[in-house]
Design an enzyme around this catalytic site. Structure first.
Site, PDB file in Angstrom:
ATOM      1  N   PRO A 221       0.870  -1.157  -0.125  1.00  0.00           N
ATOM      2  CA  PRO A 221       0.052   0.142  -0.027  1.00  0.00           C
ATOM      3  C   PRO A 221       0.882   0.982   0.049  1.00  0.00           C
ATOM      4  O   PRO A 221       1.912   1.325   0.433  1.00  0.00           O
ATOM      5  CB  PRO A 221      -0.657   0.069   1.321  1.00  0.00           C
ATOM      6  CG  PRO A 221      -0.165  -0.985   2.014  1.00  0.00           C
ATOM      7  CD  PRO A 221       0.563  -1.993   1.296  1.00  0.00           C
TER       8      PRO A 221
ATOM      9  N   SER B 117       2.648  -0.217  41.017  1.00  0.00           N
ATOM     10  CA  SER B 117       3.037  -0.972  39.880  1.00  0.00           C
ATOM     11  C   SER B 117       1.688  -1.249  39.060  1.00  0.00           C
ATOM     12  O   SER B 117       1.402  -2.387  38.880  1.00  0.00           O
ATOM     13  CB  SER B 117       3.723  -2.353  40.285  1.00  0.00           C
ATOM     14  OG  SER B 117       3.087  -3.001  41.530  1.00  0.00           O
TER      15      SER B 117
END
EC number: 2.7.7.4
Length: 637
Positions: free
Chosen positions: A118, A548
């Site tokens: 493309p 975390s």
């Protein structure tokens, strides 16, 4: 001779002709090439013309093609050849290429696989996919428009990926009256650009994919052009496999072939070079050597095998060799290192996370890696090196990568098989980048692990306990630090040797240089994980209390430790409950927009999917939570 005998004789001749035909085509060389360039430069039309002229279209396909051509407005008897390649409905409707389309055709001299890539910038990642296995690139330029941004981008990518056979096809010459001046001006413009990015040679030709000029036969419309036609050039150009065959022997091991106790071989596709029985080989990264005794295939043993062949190699000695190892010629092996400079083409919608762990797959090797902040990104329009903190979709940049173990490699410029890799997101398994190793970092060769007399087992035995990391994770205000402190107190009463790493405390020293961006948070957890690992090497039970928020970083720390030593404890407190506590006033600031990247408000928290222990402080007290954790950990040796 009877009529029946004639029939039999005729059938026999036909069978012989078929066998001869199949044998001829079986031994033809294969050329993989791509067509690329800007939007509407005629890539699909060119491939359609090649298929048509090589008679690779069946009659029913031709009828359908003529019918479809009328629907899209092609006049008269002319055919819209692009429809042969544009297979997606969206492609046909818009008249563009979105995905990479692969097509096969052959001529009397060679077989071909062509990838139609493309042209839109947003589909650059698709173009990289098509170019990764190509021997040659046909870069199309619309004669009316000249060299465009995507022409430069795709040329740079082709050169970066290692395609050295380039054809500059100046297309749609019929729309500029086959002007030699137009052709010469475009070639001069492209030559200047090509030299600036290191492209030394290319073959330029004037063509018309729609009319067929200079595709399979020389065109009367361009008497001033004396070069080969496109097909003539494709039939004679040197293919990658012949170049690879001349390089040193390299065989990435795909699997260990052990059908019975009497046979043990190592199977894979030969990347480069050749091998024969009696050759001395070396297995990397261990460096062990042996001699090849047999080269086994389904069709029997071979006296010699070369690049591109799938074989099973047997050794004279029982040396350790497994999937991911590389078998190489003994006196000229590849390198092995754990730190590299690499060029990355970012293929994912989500930007690269600096410091996050990804899987790196190179041939049959798979290792965990972290990517450092890019040294620079490349502006493909100006070739300028631009300072960046990360890489976004379709960006091209240079960065250092660190692997968790030695990777057997060669620079991509020397060996595409052992120098090209992909990065894979550990959570989604999506391919996020294509990479090319430039070189290993010198410090990777000079830094070695220093062995010591006392091992982590000795340290643990002295303390009479099994080292562990108790990783407390949850939202701010969930109660991680409070519960971790209570658990440590109980472990201390049980004569356990412990240490508590708290999220706030480490930011006063070890991590005081880090902020709260996503990249900084990743680095924060990486450093804490390394410290926790060192403490377990000393035989300690380490407790950590950190938000975390990302699973990838928690999994990264888990991977640092031996099996069973990482215990994920999810302090599962609802956001509303955690926010109602707001001891530090952080939620209030985040809601007011005074605190950016705050977990739960404008930054996500990814809950553990299968934590070893889960506690909810909205349903139990701190003491109850601590007791529950201790009971889950028991017996604690």
């Amino acid at each position: 001779m009877s009529g029946q005998d004639v029939i039999y004789k005729t059938d026999s001749l036909i069978a012989e002709d078929i066998d001869a035909y199949l044998d001829t085509h079986q031994h033809k060389s294969m050329l993989r090439f791509i067509t690329c360039g800007s939007v509407d430069d005629g890539k699909s039309t060119l491939i359609g013309r090649l298929l048509y002229d090589s008679k690779m279209i069946f009659e029913d396909q031709l009828d359908a093609l003529q019918s479809d051509s009328k629907k899209v407005g092609t006049q008269g008897q002319e055919i819209d050849f692009a429809l042969l390649v544009d297979g997606l409905a969206a492609e046909r409707e818009q008249g563009i290429t979105i995905d990479v389309a692969y097509r096969f055709f052959n001529t009397e001299k060679r077989k071909f696989i062509v990838a139609d890539c493309p042209g839109h910038e947003q589909y650059t990642r698709n173009m990289v996919t098509g170019a990764s296995t190509a021997d040659l690139a046909v870069i199309l330029i619309d004669a009316r428009k000249g060299v465009l941004v995507q022409t430069r981008r795709h040329s740079y990518l082709c050169h970066l990926i290692g395609i050295r056979n380039l054809v500059l096809a100046v297309n749609k010459m019929d729309l500029v009256d086959y002007s030699q001046q137009v052709f010469d001006d475009i070639v001069a413009d492209y030559t200047e650009f090509a030299r600036s990015i290191g492209i030394e040679t290319f073959t330029a030709m004037p063509i018309s994919g729609f009319k067929g000029d200079n595709i399979t036969a020389a065109s009367d419309n361009t008497p001033w052009y004396k070069g080969p036609t496109l097909v003539e050039h494709l039939e004679t150009v040197e293919v990658l496999s012949s170049v690879d065959a001349a390089k040193p022997f390299r065989l990435p091991v795909q699997w260990v072939n052990r059908p019975n106790l009497d046979f043990r071989g190592f199977s894979g596709l030969i990347a480069t070079g050749s091998v024969k029985p009696g050759d001395e080989v070396r297995v990397l990264p261990s460096g062990k050597t042996s001699t090849v005794t047999r080269i086994v295939t389904l069709d029997g043993d071979l006296d010699k095998a070369t690049a591109g062949q799938s074989v099973t190699v047997c050794f004279a000695d029982e040396i350790d060799c497994s999937r991911g190892n590389v078998i190489a010629v003994a006196d000229n092996p590849p390198q092995a290192a754990d730190q590299f400079e690499a060029t990355l083409v970012w293929l994912n919608d989500e930007a690269m996370h600096v410091g996050r762990a990804y899987w790196l797959k190179l041939g049959t090797q798979t290792v965990s890696v972290t990517v450092q902040q890019p040294k620079y990104a490349v502006n493909v329009n100006t070739m300028e090196h631009v300072a960046v903190k990360t890489l976004d979709l379709n960006a091209i940049g240079v960065a250092e990568i660190i692997t968790d173990k030695d990777l057997v490699f060669e620079p991509y410029a020397e060996n595409r098989s052992l120098g090209g890799f992909i990065l894979i997101d550990k959570l989604t398994n999506a391919t996020v980048a294509a990479g090319m190793i430039n070189f290993s970092l010198r410090r990777a060769q000079n830094v070695h692990w220093q062995p010591t007399d006392l091992t982590r087992k000795d340290h643990a035995s002295l303390k009479n306990q099994t080292p562990k990391v108790l990783w407390f994770t949850g939202l701010s205000g969930a109660g991680k630090s409070t519960i971790a402190n209570a658990v440590e107190t109980r472990l201390n009463l049980m004569n356990r040797h412990t240490f508590l790493l708290d999220g706030d405390n480490v930011r006063h020293g070890l991590n005081k240089d880090l902020g709260f961006t996503e990249a900084d948070r990743i680095e924060n957890i990486r450093r804490v994980g390394e410290v926790a690992k060192l403490m377990t090497d000393a035989g300690l039970i380490v407790l950590t209390a950190f938000i975390s928020p990302f699973r990838a970083e928690r999994d990264m720390v888990r991977a640092m430790l031996p099996e069973g030593e990482f215990v994920e404890i999810f302090v599962d407190t609802p956001l509303a409950v955690a926010e109602s506590r707001d001891v530090k006033g952080l939620y209030k600031k985040a809601r007011a927009g005074e605190l950016k990247n705050f977990t739960g408000i404008d930054s996500p928290y990814e809950e553990p999917k299968s934590p070893e222990i889960r506690v909810n402080t909205s349903e139990m007290s701190v003491e109850e939570a601590a007791e529950h954790i201790i009971r889950q950990l028991m017996p604690l040796k």
